[in-house]
Write a protein that holds these residues in place. Sequence first.
Motif, PDB file in Angstrom:
ATOM      1  N   UNK A  55       0.812  -1.208   0.000  1.00 47.35           N
ATOM      2  CA  UNK A  55       0.000   0.000   0.000  1.00 47.35           C
ATOM      3  C   UNK A  55       0.850   1.264   0.000  1.00 47.35           C
ATOM      4  N   UNK A  56       2.092   1.134   0.457  1.00 48.90           N
ATOM      5  CA  UNK A  56       2.953   2.309   0.508  1.00 48.90           C
ATOM      6  C   UNK A  56       4.418   1.872   0.438  1.00 48.90           C
ATOM      7  N   UNK A  57       5.266   2.843   0.200  1.00 46.98           N
ATOM      8  CA  UNK A  57       6.700   2.591   0.208  1.00 46.98           C
ATOM      9  C   UNK A  57       7.134   2.089   1.583  1.00 46.98           C
ATOM     10  N   UNK A  58       6.563   2.636   2.637  1.00 42.92           N
ATOM     11  CA  UNK A  58       6.919   2.233   4.005  1.00 42.92           C
ATOM     12  C   UNK A  58       6.595   0.759   4.237  1.00 42.92           C
ATOM     13  N   UNK A  59       5.460   0.288   3.731  1.00 43.75           N
ATOM     14  CA  UNK A  59       5.104  -1.128   3.870  1.00 43.75           C
ATOM     15  C   UNK A  59       6.124  -2.010   3.152  1.00 43.75           C
ATOM     16  N   UNK A  60       6.495  -1.628   1.946  1.00 42.75           N
ATOM     17  CA  UNK A  60       7.473  -2.393   1.175  1.00 42.75           C
ATOM     18  C   UNK A  60       8.826  -2.384   1.882  1.00 42.75           C
ATOM     19  N   UNK A  61       9.239  -1.239   2.360  1.00 39.55           N
ATOM     20  CA  UNK A  61      10.517  -1.114   3.060  1.00 39.55           C
ATOM     21  C   UNK A  61      10.543  -2.018   4.281  1.00 39.55           C
ATOM     22  N   UNK A  62       9.457  -2.032   5.031  1.00 43.50           N
ATOM     23  CA  UNK A  62       9.362  -2.862   6.235  1.00 43.50           C
ATOM     24  C   UNK A  62       9.510  -4.345   5.884  1.00 43.50           C
ATOM     25  N   UNK A  63       8.833  -4.802   4.854  1.00 41.75           N
ATOM     26  CA  UNK A  63       8.906  -6.213   4.458  1.00 41.75           C
ATOM     27  C   UNK A  63      10.306  -6.588   3.983  1.00 41.75           C
ATOM     28  N   UNK A  64      10.926  -5.727   3.218  1.00 38.30           N
ATOM     29  CA  UNK A  64      12.287  -6.005   2.742  1.00 38.30           C
ATOM     30  C   UNK A  64      13.260  -6.039   3.916  1.00 38.30           C
ATOM     31  N   UNK A  65      13.137  -5.119   4.835  1.00 36.43           N
ATOM     32  CA  UNK A  65      14.010  -5.094   6.012  1.00 36.43           C
ATOM     33  C   UNK A  65      13.835  -6.366   6.850  1.00 36.43           C
ATOM     34  N   UNK A  66      12.595  -6.825   7.015  1.00 35.85           N
ATOM     35  CA  UNK A  66      12.349  -8.065   7.761  1.00 35.85           C
ATOM     36  C   UNK A  66      12.991  -9.256   7.064  1.00 35.85           C
ATOM     37  N   UNK A  67      12.875  -9.321   5.745  1.00 32.03           N
ATOM     38  CA  UNK A  67      13.462 -10.440   5.017  1.00 32.03           C
ATOM     39  C   UNK A  67      14.989 -10.398   5.103  1.00 32.03           C
ATOM     40  N   UNK A  68      15.582  -9.225   5.008  1.00 28.96           N
ATOM     41  CA  UNK A  68      17.038  -9.117   5.118  1.00 28.96           C
ATOM     42  C   UNK A  68      17.513  -9.578   6.491  1.00 28.96           C
ATOM     43  N   UNK A  69      16.776  -9.230   7.533  1.00 25.93           N
ATOM     44  CA  UNK A  69      17.115  -9.683   8.883  1.00 25.93           C
ATOM     45  C   UNK A  69      17.031 -11.206   8.959  1.00 25.93           C
ATOM     46  N   UNK A  70      15.964 -11.774   8.439  1.00 29.23           N
ATOM     47  CA  UNK A  70      15.810 -13.228   8.431  1.00 29.23           C
ATOM     48  C   UNK A  70      16.958 -13.885   7.674  1.00 29.23           C
ATOM     49  N   UNK A  71      17.254 -13.403   6.476  1.00 31.33           N
ATOM     50  CA  UNK A  71      18.267 -14.015   5.619  1.00 31.33           C
ATOM     51  C   UNK A  71      19.656 -13.947   6.249  1.00 31.33           C
ATOM     52  N   UNK A  72      19.988 -12.820   6.844  1.00 30.84           N
ATOM     53  CA  UNK A  72      21.337 -12.631   7.378  1.00 30.84           C
ATOM     54  C   UNK A  72      21.530 -13.111   8.806  1.00 30.84           C
ATOM     55  N   UNK A  73      20.453 -13.234   9.583  1.00 30.33           N
ATOM     56  CA  UNK A  73      20.606 -13.560  10.999  1.00 30.33           C
ATOM     57  C   UNK A  73      19.981 -14.880  11.433  1.00 30.33           C
TER      58      UNK A  73
END
Length: 56
Positions: free
Chosen positions: A7-25
């Motif tokens: 729905x917004x750039x902020x929603x997309x940013x949040x999802x990408x940040x969560x996935x990066x945390x999952x992938x790296x940690x």
Amino acid sequence: MRRFAFHSYADAYHEVAEYMDFYNNRRIHSSILDLAPNEFYQRNQTEELTIKEVRV
């Protein structure tokens, strides 16, 4: 609603940040001794780790 319709750039940013945390940690990688990338990096700073051979 589609899985990746945001729905917004902020929603997309949040999802990408969560996935990066999952992938790296949290996600283990078989080619780096079944460790998460950040864990492998930290351990490799203090001890010599040998990674598995990757064949293409």
